[in-house]
Scaffold this motif. Structure first.
Motif, short mmCIF file in Angstrom:
data_model
loop_
_atom_site.label_atom_id
_atom_site.label_comp_id
_atom_site.label_asym_id
_atom_site.label_seq_id
_atom_site.Cartn_x
_atom_site.Cartn_y
_atom_site.Cartn_z
N CYS A 1 0.84 -1.19 0.00
CA CYS A 1 0.00 0.00 0.00
C CYS A 1 0.88 1.25 0.00
O CYS A 1 1.89 1.30 0.68
CB CYS A 1 -0.89 0.03 1.24
N SER A 2 0.44 2.26 -0.75
CA SER A 2 1.21 3.50 -0.80
C SER A 2 0.45 4.68 -0.20
O SER A 2 1.06 5.68 0.14
CB SER A 2 1.58 3.82 -2.25
N ASP A 3 -0.87 4.56 -0.09
CA ASP A 3 -1.66 5.61 0.54
C ASP A 3 -3.02 5.05 0.93
O ASP A 3 -3.29 3.86 0.72
CB ASP A 3 -1.79 6.84 -0.36
N LEU A 4 -3.88 5.89 1.46
CA LEU A 4 -5.17 5.44 1.98
C LEU A 4 -6.06 4.80 0.92
O LEU A 4 -6.56 3.69 1.07
CB LEU A 4 -5.89 6.62 2.64
N ARG A 5 -6.27 5.51 -0.18
CA ARG A 5 -7.16 4.98 -1.21
C ARG A 5 -6.59 3.74 -1.89
O ARG A 5 -7.31 2.81 -2.23
CB ARG A 5 -7.49 6.07 -2.22
N ALA A 6 -5.29 3.74 -2.09
CA ALA A 6 -4.64 2.55 -2.68
C ALA A 6 -4.83 1.34 -1.77
O ALA A 6 -5.05 0.23 -2.25
CB ALA A 6 -3.16 2.82 -2.91
N SER A 7 -4.75 1.56 -0.47
CA SER A 7 -4.93 0.46 0.49
C SER A 7 -6.30 -0.19 0.32
O SER A 7 -6.41 -1.41 0.21
CB SER A 7 -4.79 0.98 1.92
N ALA A 8 -7.33 0.62 0.32
CA ALA A 8 -8.69 0.10 0.18
C ALA A 8 -8.87 -0.59 -1.17
O ALA A 8 -9.48 -1.66 -1.26
CB ALA A 8 -9.70 1.22 0.36
N SER A 9 -8.31 0.00 -2.22
CA SER A 9 -8.43 -0.58 -3.56
C SER A 9 -7.75 -1.94 -3.64
O SER A 9 -8.28 -2.88 -4.24
CB SER A 9 -7.83 0.36 -4.60
N LEU A 10 -6.57 -2.05 -3.03
CA LEU A 10 -5.86 -3.32 -3.06
C LEU A 10 -6.59 -4.40 -2.27
O LEU A 10 -6.64 -5.56 -2.69
CB LEU A 10 -4.44 -3.15 -2.51
#
Length: 83
Positions: free
Chosen positions: A27-36
């Motif tokens: 994960c690189s940021d908040l939205r990327a975390s949720a997307s992954l």
């Protein structure tokens, strides 16, 4: 994970349908975390997601809520050593 994504400047185009495959991701940021996490839930196989502290800060009890709707999620701790 096998997604068909084309990036042109600030625009990303995702074409589907596509079957996603399990992978080790970070994960690189908040939205990327949720997307992954969401991509991992629909991918074939078991996905390992590292650096979820972004998600922990931004989404309260995210894993618990997903477990409530049938997701199989397990916390393993830090798997990738920091550089």
């Amino acid at each position: 994970m096998g997604a068909n994504i084309k990036v042109d400047g600030k625009t990303a185009t995702v074409r589907g349908p596509a079957c996603l495959s399990a992978a080790a991701v970070m994960c690189s940021d908040l939205r990327a975390s949720a997307s992954l996490v969401l991509a991992a839930l629909v991918a074939d196989g078991e996905t390992v997601i590292d650096r979820v502290y972004h998600m922990d800060r931004g989404y309260e009890r995210f894993a618990e809520k997903l477990r409530g709707v049938g997701a199989e999620i397990q916390r393993l701790g830090n798997l990738f050593a920091p550089k």
